[in-house]
Design an enzyme around this catalytic site. Structure first.
Site, mmCIF file in Angstrom:
data_model
loop_
_atom_site.group_PDB
_atom_site.id
_atom_site.type_symbol
_atom_site.label_atom_id
_atom_site.label_comp_id
_atom_site.label_asym_id
_atom_site.label_seq_id
_atom_site.Cartn_x
_atom_site.Cartn_y
_atom_site.Cartn_z
ATOM 1 N N ASP A 72 -4.282 10.368 6.671
ATOM 2 C CA ASP A 72 -3.096 9.946 5.926
ATOM 3 C C ASP A 72 -3.538 9.916 4.461
ATOM 4 O OD1 ASP A 72 -0.272 8.778 6.767
ATOM 5 O OD2 ASP A 72 -0.921 7.607 5.043
ATOM 6 N N SER A 89 -2.136 -1.170 13.262
ATOM 7 C CA SER A 89 -0.917 -1.761 13.795
ATOM 8 C C SER A 89 -0.371 -0.859 14.894
ATOM 9 C CB SER A 89 0.077 -1.855 12.627
ATOM 10 O OG SER A 89 1.291 -2.326 13.098
ATOM 11 N N SER A 113 1.684 4.131 15.840
ATOM 12 C CA SER A 113 0.639 3.249 15.328
ATOM 13 C C SER A 113 0.317 3.650 13.890
ATOM 14 C CB SER A 113 -0.599 3.388 16.216
ATOM 15 O OG SER A 113 -1.637 2.542 15.784
ATOM 16 N N LYS A 114 -0.391 2.840 13.172
ATOM 17 C CA LYS A 114 -0.843 3.220 11.834
ATOM 18 C C LYS A 114 -1.986 2.313 11.440
ATOM 19 C CE LYS A 114 0.497 6.088 8.566
ATOM 20 N NZ LYS A 114 1.315 7.317 8.759
ATOM 21 N N GLY A 115 -2.866 2.830 10.605
ATOM 22 C CA GLY A 115 -3.987 2.018 10.141
ATOM 23 C C GLY A 115 -4.137 2.134 8.651
#
Ligand code: GLU
Length: 477
Positions: free
Chosen positions: A149, A61, A106-108
């Site tokens: 993460d 995202s 952003s992040k996944g």
């Protein structure tokens, strides 16, 4: 974790944003532009494992591209979902702005229980997920740079970097496509400890301001403070270790997925972690402290400082009123829901918010990215020159003392320390410390100086949103 009647994680982040936006002078259009998540890419892919095809679902995202590349970790957990990655991506935008790392957010995430798969299988899955993102420029040194993460670490980042390089053989900056790599594969010293180290530096800075400490009803420094830590993963372990070993804090409870360990005299964090490594990550049976099966209840124990360092939403409408800690530092992302935040504030609890508290990780990721782009280790050019200058000074002092019969002797250990030039780890820690101090001061100025600002979270949002807004404005939006 979502308690009935509470907003989702993403809604909770938006509500916190709104609380700050109300105190700012921004056009509704710009406010909405900053709040929304720009895009979320969902990918479903198959990997042949154990004789059959397994289908996995993953997300990347992008919350805001006001600066590029965008930045944020990739999480491996069964609980990963679109709402969560969007909330985490938004927090990355605000976090990066607050600590002045030049990235958008952003992040996944990949829906997977990493414990179910062996190393070789995980490598196949990670490489395939990375392939899907790389071919869409969702992993790219100039556009989107992931990092570790929950559930991922150096090993996964090394696979991702290698996958990118296989697909982009002539990209000289290829290693900068991901951070959190092991030092031998383009990483940087101090990245693994960075988030926990950042929590320590944040607390040290907080305790440098007696006025702020008094707001939490506390006094003095960190020495002797009673700490409860939730989650002994990479972040929690390092934070608890540094605070107890270097700042004199007493870790009176550690909460993990199999319950909690309590010891009013203080637990040995290193020893507990060592035990867990040898017992499948479980604390039960540890020959020290008292084991309590209901870990969540221990969040409500009496202490000076509570450090939630695991999942989001662990302090919620259900338990917030019973939390006794006067000071909470959010080492995890989003551990306190919007509703719980309100209850805690009314009780006078001071919360050092996630976007600041756990920004150490992305800060050192930024150093790693810069190192990769400059293709040289930090300190390589200066270290020996610095040492030579210090030696010159020491030798001159010793010569003067001898010539003039002054009888000076340099203090024990001083000479050795003074003569040592800064290596990469020392420089990384220094850069991180400076970042955490500067960001705290920016938040603090708003907290104490701006009408209507009651807490550090709103102050943090105001600082971040103003910076993002400034960037948008100078782009002509
Ligand atoms: N996953 C970490 C975070 O939530 C680190 C992100 C990064 O280093 O890019 O801040």
């Amino acid at each position: 974790m979502q308690v009935t009647g509470e907003p989702s994680f993403r809604e909770s982040v938006d509500l916190m944003f709104n609380r700050a936006a109300k105190l700012m002078d921004m056009s509704p259009g710009l406010e909405q532009k900053i709040r929304v998540c720009n895009s979320t890419y969902t990918v479903r892919f198959g990997v042949r494992l154990r004789g059959k095809i397994e289908t996995f679902t993953g997300y990347r995202s992008v919350h805001s591209e006001h600066m590029e590349p965008v930045k944020g970790g990739i999480r491996f957990a069964l609980s990963v979902n679109q709402d969560e990655v969007e909330a985490l991506a938004a927090l990355m935008t605000y976090k990066c702005a607050l600590v002045e790392t030049p990235f958008g957010g952003s992040k996944g995430g990949l829906c997977i229980d990493p414990r179910q798969w062996d190393e070789h299988e995980l490598e196949q899955i990670t490489r395939r997920f990375a392939y899907e993102l790389i071919k869409r420029d969702l992993i790219h040194p100039a556009q989107n740079v992931p990092a570790p993460d929950m559930g991922t670490g150096e090993r996964e980042m090394a696979w991702i970097a290698d996958q990118y390089m296989r697909m982009n053989t002539t990209d000289i900056n290829g290693k900068a496509c991901v951070t959190g790599k092991p030092p031998h594969a383009g990483g940087i010293q101090g990245r693994v400890e960075a988030t926990g180290r950042g929590v320590q530096y944040a607390l040290r800075e907080f305790f440098r301001h007696p006025e702020d400490v008094a707001r939490a009803g506390l006094s003095g420094g960190l020495d002797g403070k009673r700490v409860i830590i939730q989650g002994l993963g990479n972040v929690g372990y390092h934070a608890a270790k540094f605070l107890s070993e270097e700042d004199g804090c007493k870790v009176i409870a550690i909460i993990e997925r199999d319950g909690a360990l309590l010891d009013p005299a203080g637990l040995d964090v290193e020893d507990v972690r060592h035990w867990m490594n040898g017992h499948g990550g479980l604390m039960e049976g540890y020959p020290g402290g008292t084991h309590v099966a209901d870990g969540a209840a221990v969040l409500e124990e009496d202490c000076d400082l509570l450090i939630p360092a695991a999942l989001e939403g662990v302090i919620n409408l259900e338990n917030a009123a019973r939390i006794k800690a006067p000071l909470i530092i959010e080492a995890a992302n989003g551990p306190i829901t919007f509703g719980a935040d309100e209850i805690l504030r009314q009780k006078g609890c001071v919360i050092i918010p996630d976007m600041y508290a756990n920004a150490g990780g992305v800060t050192v990721s930024y150093f790693e990215w810069v190192k990769n782009l400059s293709h040289i280790r930090f300190g390589r050019m200066q270290r020996r020159a610095e040492e030579a200058r210090s030696r010159l000074l020491v030798e001159e002092l010793e010569r003067l003392s001898a010539d003039q019969h002054l009888g000076w002797t340099l203090g024990a250990g001083f000479k050795e320390k003074f003569l040592q030039g800064s290596d990469e780890l020392a420089l990384v820690r220094s850069g991180l410390d400076d970042t955490m101090r500067t960001a705290y001061q920016a938040m603090r100025e708003v907290w104490h100086g701006r009408e209507g600002v009651e807490d550090l979270r709103v102050a943090a949002y105001i600082v971040s949103i103003s910076r993002v807004a400034q960037t948008y404005r100078s782009k002509g939006l």
